[in-house]
Design an enzyme around this catalytic site. Structure first.
Site, PDB file in Angstrom:
ATOM      1  N   LYS A 236       0.845  -1.197   0.000  1.00  0.00           N
ATOM      2  CA  LYS A 236       0.000   0.000   0.000  1.00  0.00           C
ATOM      3  C   LYS A 236       0.878   1.244   0.000  1.00  0.00           C
ATOM      4  CE  LYS A 236      -3.540   2.430   2.715  1.00  0.00           C
ATOM      5  NZ  LYS A 236      -4.387   2.400   3.921  1.00  0.00           N
ATOM      6  N   GLU A 286      -9.777  10.890  12.451  1.00  0.00           N
ATOM      7  CA  GLU A 286      -8.890   9.836  12.942  1.00  0.00           C
ATOM      8  C   GLU A 286      -8.188  10.222  14.237  1.00  0.00           C
ATOM      9  OE1 GLU A 286      -5.333   6.886  11.307  1.00  0.00           O
ATOM     10  OE2 GLU A 286      -6.379   8.232   9.938  1.00  0.00           O
ATOM     11  N   GLU A 330      -7.384  -3.249   2.651  1.00  0.00           N
ATOM     12  CA  GLU A 330      -6.726  -2.011   3.066  1.00  0.00           C
ATOM     13  C   GLU A 330      -6.909  -1.789   4.562  1.00  0.00           C
ATOM     14  OE1 GLU A 330      -6.979   2.805   2.147  1.00  0.00           O
ATOM     15  OE2 GLU A 330      -7.998   1.384   0.825  1.00  0.00           O
ATOM     16  N   GLU A 465     -12.387  10.345  -4.851  1.00  0.00           N
ATOM     17  CA  GLU A 465     -12.324  10.416  -3.389  1.00  0.00           C
ATOM     18  C   GLU A 465     -11.550  11.656  -2.941  1.00  0.00           C
ATOM     19  OE1 GLU A 465     -10.216   7.936   0.238  1.00  0.00           O
ATOM     20  OE2 GLU A 465     -11.087   6.796  -1.426  1.00  0.00           O
ATOM     21  N   LYS A 469     -13.036  14.861  -0.588  1.00  0.00           N
ATOM     22  CA  LYS A 469     -12.423  15.327   0.649  1.00  0.00           C
ATOM     23  C   LYS A 469     -12.022  16.804   0.558  1.00  0.00           C
ATOM     24  CE  LYS A 469     -10.640  10.724   1.813  1.00  0.00           C
ATOM     25  NZ  LYS A 469      -9.442   9.847   1.860  1.00  0.00           N
TER      26      LYS A 469
END
Length: 478
Positions: A236, A286, A330, A465, A469
């Site tokens: 990743k 987060e 992921e 995406e 955002k």
């Protein structure tokens, strides 16, 4: 001795504070060493953004962190102590600086403060770390590691609040002047009362969208990253995009924070200012860690899908997210990384074997919370150092992914996707990850957004995406 006419109870308290400070002054003179004092008082649950607007001088450093849904916030401004460093040992050096001073702190709390708000009357060292350990040339805007003990610290939990003054008493300090300043600040805070920010201009859509060229460049980077991963043992790579925009009118960061708080009450609203006209701010979903009385909570948050326009569509998208092999893979990388890193510092993380869905205002993520008991000998910054950067913002393996980020990204991440938070002198701590964020000056703003690239990623979908955002944050700045 200053005369305080505020009220008899507070006046008696301040007289007691005067005697406390006078003893610290005597110690400083006898030892020829400065004495760090922390003075805490009950206050109304003031709006932290009103505090920044009305009480914090524009040239002061500040850090603001609020979780609207949990009704918790803290704001600090002014400087009692500050420390800056860089390099691979920056977390350890920051830890040493905090430990050096928190063992020398003399505390005074107004009667009832400790009982009403656990841990709120302890000095909190504000910390901001950049994504990479060393600044990237002239573009760097923040030091790689910054620890600040604010002069003024306000903590709010629910319907209660605490004001703390942190001050370094030296042999030449004027105790009367310190007490006068404290009395003035208490009166100013109490005048704010329980008011909320109400004078807010209507917002507009982000006037500048990413260009077609920007989209082509990002999608090219995604495809090159996929090609690299196909040839190397990298699972990743998180690639970010920075959108620069110049406004015709001065940008008002505090108004933007008010909008973010209204639109994203389920996120951590934050702002960090150097006192030089630059503000790093955003609404992060987060949490890197929360440590309260030895109980650690951290979040694995990776894998995303848009929100639906109707409940049935929303549920369908959530179910698709839960059963999408690419998104589950992921997310699993992040879960395994967090568990491995926590075990590496001697903790035993506990978590469910399957993720849930965390729904935010404009996006939903796979989410796995983790918990662990933390013994007193393990410092919060040891955990921060072990967890940063997570696969959610860097990739797997970490070092190789970061090397490719430097290769594919043409801007300095600075505080983007990096740890921001505080360490309390009592051992409590809270850090978030600086995503969904922007760097703001007078009329210029840089918006940041990132996407995780794994096998099976589609460049068009990742760019969509990114734009989602960017728009979510950008519309709050206008």
């Amino acid at each position: 001795m200053p005369v305080v006419s505020h009220c008899s109870d507070r006046g008696q308290t301040l007289q007691s504070v005067y005697r406390f400070l006078d003893r610290r002054l005597s110690q400083a003179r006898q030892s020829h060493q400065p004495q760090l004092v922390t003075l805490s008082f009950d206050i109304p649950p003031v709006d932290p953004l009103l505090v920044l607007d009305r009480l914090a001088p524009s040239g002061d450093r500040h850090l603001y962190l609020e979780n609207p849904m949990a009704q918790t916030s803290m704001v600090g401004f002014g400087t009692a102590l500050v420390y800056e460093t860089a390099g691979v040992y920056r977390f350890a050096q920051a830890r040493q600086f905090i430990d050096q001073w928190r063992g020398k702190t003399h505390r005074y709390s107004e009667a009832g403060v400790s009982a009403s708000l656990s841990g709120a009357d302890w000095a909190r060292f504000f910390c901001a770390f950049t994504f990479f350990a060393d600044p990237r040339g002239a573009e760097a805007t923040f030091p790689a590691a910054m620890v600040t003990l604010p002069q003024w610290q306000l903590v709010r939990q629910g319907h209660q609040g605490v004001l703390t003054l942190n001050h370094l008493v030296t042999s030449t300090s004027d105790v009367g002047a310190i007490l006068d300043g404290l009395a003035d600040q208490l009166r100013a805070v109490e005048r704010l009362g329980t008011s909320l920010w109400r004078d807010l201009r209507p917002s507009a859509r982000l006037p500048v969208q990413p260009t077609a060229d920007a989209g082509r460049q990002f999608k090219s980077a995604v495809n090159r990253a996929l090609g690299y991963m196909a040839q190397h043992p990298v699972q990743k790579i998180v690639l970010a995009h920075a959108l620069d925009w110049v406004s015709a009118e001065p940008i008002r960061p505090l108004e933007a924070l008010v909008r973010l708080r209204q639109r994203y009450p389920d996120c951590h609203i934050f702002s960090v200012g150097q006192g030089n006209g630059q503000t790093f701010m955003g609404a992060s979903p987060e949490r890197l860690l929360s440590l309260t009385q030895g109980q650690l909570v951290t979040d694995a948050l990776a894998g995303s899908a848009p929100r639906g326009t109707a409940p049935t569509q929303d549920d369908c998208l959530a179910q698709g997210l839960l059963h999408n092999p690419k998104e589950r893979g992921e997310h699993r990388l992040v879960v395994e990384f967090l568990a491995r890193q926590l075990q590496g510092v001697g903790l035993c993380p506990q978590y469910q074997p399957w993720p849930g869905v965390r729904r935010l205002s404009n996006i939903q993520h796979l989410h796995t919370p983790m918990r662990a008991r933390v013994p007193r000998h393990i410092h919060p910054l040891q955990i921060v150092a072990a967890l940063h950067p997570t696969p959610a913002v860097a990739g797997v393996p970490t070092r190789e992914a970061c090397d490719q980020i430097l290769r594919f990204e043409e801007f300095d991440r600075s505080l983007y996707a990096a740890p921001l938070g505080w360490v309390g002198a009592n051992g409590d701590s809270e850090f978030i990850v600086g995503i969904r964020s922007a760097l703001v000056t007078d009329t210029w703003v840089r918006l940041y957004a990132g996407a995780g690239i794994v096998a099976g990623s589609d460049a068009d979908r990742e760019w969509a995406e990114i734009k989602l955002k960017l728009r979510a944050l950008g519309e709050s700045l206008v």
